[in-house]
Write an enzyme that holds these catalytic residues in place. Structure first.
Site, PDB file in Angstrom:
ATOM      1  N   HIS B  66       0.819  -1.220   0.000  1.00 25.30           N
ATOM      2  CA  HIS B  66       0.000   0.000   0.000  1.00 25.30           C
ATOM      3  C   HIS B  66       0.850   1.266   0.000  1.00 25.30           C
ATOM      4  O   HIS B  66       0.525   2.237  -0.676  1.00 25.30           O
ATOM      5  CB  HIS B  66      -0.975  -0.020   1.182  1.00 25.30           C
ATOM      6  CG  HIS B  66      -2.104  -0.968   0.955  1.00 25.30           C
ATOM      7  ND1 HIS B  66      -2.537  -1.868   1.890  1.00 25.30           N
ATOM      8  CD2 HIS B  66      -2.885  -1.176  -0.139  1.00 25.30           C
ATOM      9  CE1 HIS B  66      -3.541  -2.581   1.396  1.00 25.30           C
ATOM     10  NE2 HIS B  66      -3.765  -2.180   0.169  1.00 25.30           N
ATOM     11  N   ASP B  90      -9.887  -2.686  -0.664  1.00 26.07           N
ATOM     12  CA  ASP B  90      -9.569  -2.848   0.763  1.00 26.07           C
ATOM     13  C   ASP B  90      -9.276  -1.509   1.436  1.00 26.07           C
ATOM     14  O   ASP B  90      -9.155  -1.428   2.648  1.00 26.07           O
ATOM     15  CB  ASP B  90      -8.416  -3.834   0.958  1.00 26.07           C
ATOM     16  CG  ASP B  90      -7.138  -3.392   0.249  1.00 26.07           C
ATOM     17  OD1 ASP B  90      -6.734  -2.215   0.403  1.00 26.07           O
ATOM     18  OD2 ASP B  90      -6.538  -4.218  -0.451  1.00 26.07           O
ATOM     19  N   ASP B 141     -17.836   0.066 -12.446  1.00 19.14           N
ATOM     20  CA  ASP B 141     -16.818  -0.308 -13.428  1.00 19.14           C
ATOM     21  C   ASP B 141     -15.906   0.889 -13.687  1.00 19.14           C
ATOM     22  O   ASP B 141     -16.319   1.885 -14.284  1.00 19.14           O
ATOM     23  CB  ASP B 141     -17.523  -0.744 -14.716  1.00 19.14           C
ATOM     24  CG  ASP B 141     -16.543  -1.225 -15.771  1.00 19.14           C
ATOM     25  OD1 ASP B 141     -15.328  -0.964 -15.626  1.00 19.14           O
ATOM     26  OD2 ASP B 141     -16.998  -1.851 -16.738  1.00 19.14           O
ATOM     27  N   ASP B 160      -4.926  -0.253  -8.645  1.00 15.47           N
ATOM     28  CA  ASP B 160      -4.653  -1.186  -7.557  1.00 15.47           C
ATOM     29  C   ASP B 160      -5.617  -2.353  -7.737  1.00 15.47           C
ATOM     30  O   ASP B 160      -6.624  -2.466  -7.052  1.00 15.47           O
ATOM     31  CB  ASP B 160      -4.892  -0.454  -6.230  1.00 15.47           C
ATOM     32  CG  ASP B 160      -4.717  -1.358  -5.023  1.00 15.47           C
ATOM     33  OD1 ASP B 160      -4.329  -2.528  -5.184  1.00 15.47           O
ATOM     34  OD2 ASP B 160      -5.009  -0.878  -3.912  1.00 15.47           O
ATOM     35  N   SER B 161      -5.283  -3.204  -8.698  1.00 11.88           N
ATOM     36  CA  SER B 161      -6.228  -4.240  -9.118  1.00 11.88           C
ATOM     37  C   SER B 161      -5.672  -5.627  -8.865  1.00 11.88           C
ATOM     38  O   SER B 161      -4.519  -5.800  -8.480  1.00 11.88           O
ATOM     39  CB  SER B 161      -6.506  -4.104 -10.617  1.00 11.88           C
ATOM     40  OG  SER B 161      -5.414  -4.617 -11.360  1.00 11.88           O
ATOM     41  N   THR B 162      -6.514  -6.627  -9.107  1.00  5.50           N
ATOM     42  CA  THR B 162      -6.077  -8.021  -9.117  1.00  5.50           C
ATOM     43  C   THR B 162      -5.225  -8.252 -10.364  1.00  5.50           C
ATOM     44  O   THR B 162      -4.994  -7.342 -11.163  1.00  5.50           O
ATOM     45  CB  THR B 162      -7.308  -8.948  -9.116  1.00  5.50           C
ATOM     46  OG1 THR B 162      -8.210  -8.488 -10.125  1.00  5.50           O
ATOM     47  CG2 THR B 162      -8.033  -8.887  -7.777  1.00  5.50           C
ATOM     48  N   ASP B 163      -4.771  -9.491 -10.529  1.00  4.24           N
ATOM     49  CA  ASP B 163      -3.913  -9.841 -11.662  1.00  4.24           C
ATOM     50  C   ASP B 163      -4.674  -9.690 -12.992  1.00  4.24           C
ATOM     51  O   ASP B 163      -5.903  -9.658 -13.013  1.00  4.24           O
ATOM     52  CB  ASP B 163      -3.440 -11.296 -11.508  1.00  4.24           C
ATOM     53  CG  ASP B 163      -2.616 -11.485 -10.240  1.00  4.24           C
ATOM     54  OD1 ASP B 163      -2.038 -10.500  -9.756  1.00  4.24           O
ATOM     55  OD2 ASP B 163      -2.568 -12.622  -9.738  1.00  4.24           O
TER      56      ASP B 163
END
Lengths: 285, 285
Positions: B66, B90, B141, B160-163
């Site tokens: 972070h 998060d 979105d 700041d995303s997932t893969d």
């Protein structure tokens, strides 16, 4: 997901952490006089050497560790000529030290000859410099060897050992550091692997306290990512006498006579920056 | 050693690598409209959040990620006021961005509201800044949201995303980057997590090519150790327009109005040094 027998798993019980590498099979297994040595063929990391069930190195990522154990101390000493590697039986650190033309002599003092014999067979790329006439491979107790060295006879000592348990415990203690200091004389640098700064901060602090108590003037801990060691976050520590560890031969590092895979002048400087939470913990003593 | 049901195991099958955390139990399990969300109580890492079986964060080591996702882009922009966080449900990145008094507005556009609700309950320390009047939490979105922003209305975009699989794949593509660029106008910085530089170098290269194709003038990839992500070695990439990414507001970083746990001016500079093997790979295109 569960990991079946096709995985080599290393657990760090003190940290509730484990990492695993997928393997095709075991190539070698041997109980040496000191430890259990195994070699595995992994899917994606090349050959893997373990001692007593702990990862020592893989073909894929050992370059980080070996470059960061050798080049920072060598490039910090103002005029390094004579080096001792304590442990380092896989010969990867030795190979990196010998890349520096100014180095005239390197002693490698490994207690367990079986490690070097296994490296010759399963990691031949790491032992390719073993025939260099500047290299002297000794098999024996480095603690005893260090006591016998003439004062001021070494410029750099690199302690490339296993963790501070079992055969290596004495290598993290004041008496050994004092013998290193005597061998280094008035100008010298000692470098030692110092565990995970996240998981083993207490070990790091204890080790630094022993170095200080032995008489080293300055200490400097640096960091790098080492995927196959617990947490993937690793450190090494420089201890110096008569040398300013805040600096290094930066111009020489920009004109190295070899191409680093991990090491460069910028990486040297970058790795010396430490996160504030670690700096605070180390400042406390 | 085998890992029993008391371990949460994440396998990176493309890398023959796995890491595991010892758990006491599962606190939460939910199939959201987008993904399977689980919260575990671990022995040594505090609470753990996973999405579709992959580690998103633990209470113990999320500070690295972070801080390194937020402070480098904010301290690189010459005068950041308006920030958008894409993903980041998060709220840990949001909290770090809001530590900068100069920031006037932060939009967080997370597609999956369940992630934020779970963070509020299981990681309350990360959501403690959510009531800041400068923060606007949007659920939807981000790709569509970005298209609607006025040209030049943002200074910093943090992805700041997932893969780059599943719901996040569009966040690694040229069309999205072009919309970000328009929203940034003539002066702006985009920062995005860019996977493991050891394991996913091809992903990193592909992502940089898309950024370049979208019109960003400069790119800069930096690194940090992230123990609970595959290999423990992670990266983020800055993409800039009208901003020199080789520099940052170093004097301001030395006088931050808060105390970083991982971030500092020295760590900023240090993290930007990249190993030669990565520099060479990225220079190839």
């Amino acid at each position: 997901m569960a990991l079946d027998k096709n995985w080599f798993v290393e657990v760090a019980p003190e940290a509730g952490f484990a990492q695993a590498l997928k393997i095709r099979g075991k190539l070698h297994e041997e109980q040496t006089p000191y430890q259990k040595l195994e070699i595995f063929d992994t899917e994606d990391w090349g050959n893997l050497m373990t001692l007593d069930g702990l990862v020592m190195l893989t073909a894929r990522d050992n370059f980080v560790y070996h470059e960061m154990m050798s080049h920072p101390p060598v490039m910090t000493h103002p005029a390094p000529r004579r080096v001792a590697i304590v442990g380092g039986g896989d010969c990867g650190t030795l190979r990196e030290v010998l890349r520096h033309p100014a180095i005239e002599k390197v002693f490698q003092i490994e207690i367990d000859e079986a490690v070097t014999r296994a490296a010759e067979r399963y990691f031949p790329e790491l032992t390719e410099a073993n025939d260099d006439p500047r290299a002297e491979l000794l098999f024996g107790d480095a603690i005893e060897w260090m006591k016998r060295q003439e004062p001021g006879s070494l410029d750099v000592v690199i302690v490339d050992s296993t963790d501070p348990v079992g055969p290596a415990v004495g290598l993290f203690q004041r008496a050994f550091y004092a013998d290193c200091l005597q061998a280094l004389g008035t100008t010298g640098v000692l470098a030692q692997q110092s565990e995970s700064p996240l998981l083993h901060l207490d070990t790091l602090k204890a080790m630094r306290a022993e170095m200080k108590a032995a008489g080293f003037e300055q200490l400097r801990t640096y960091q790098f990512c080492q995927p196959t060691y617990p947490s993937g976050w690793w450190s090494a520590t420089l201890a110096g006498i008569g040398v300013d560890l805040r600096d290094f031969r930066e111009q020489d590092a920009r004109e190295l006579p070899f191409t680093g895979h991990y090491y460069s002048a910028d990486m040297h400087r970058g790795s010396m920056a430490m996160p504030p939470f670690i700096e605070r913990a180390l400042a406390e003593g």
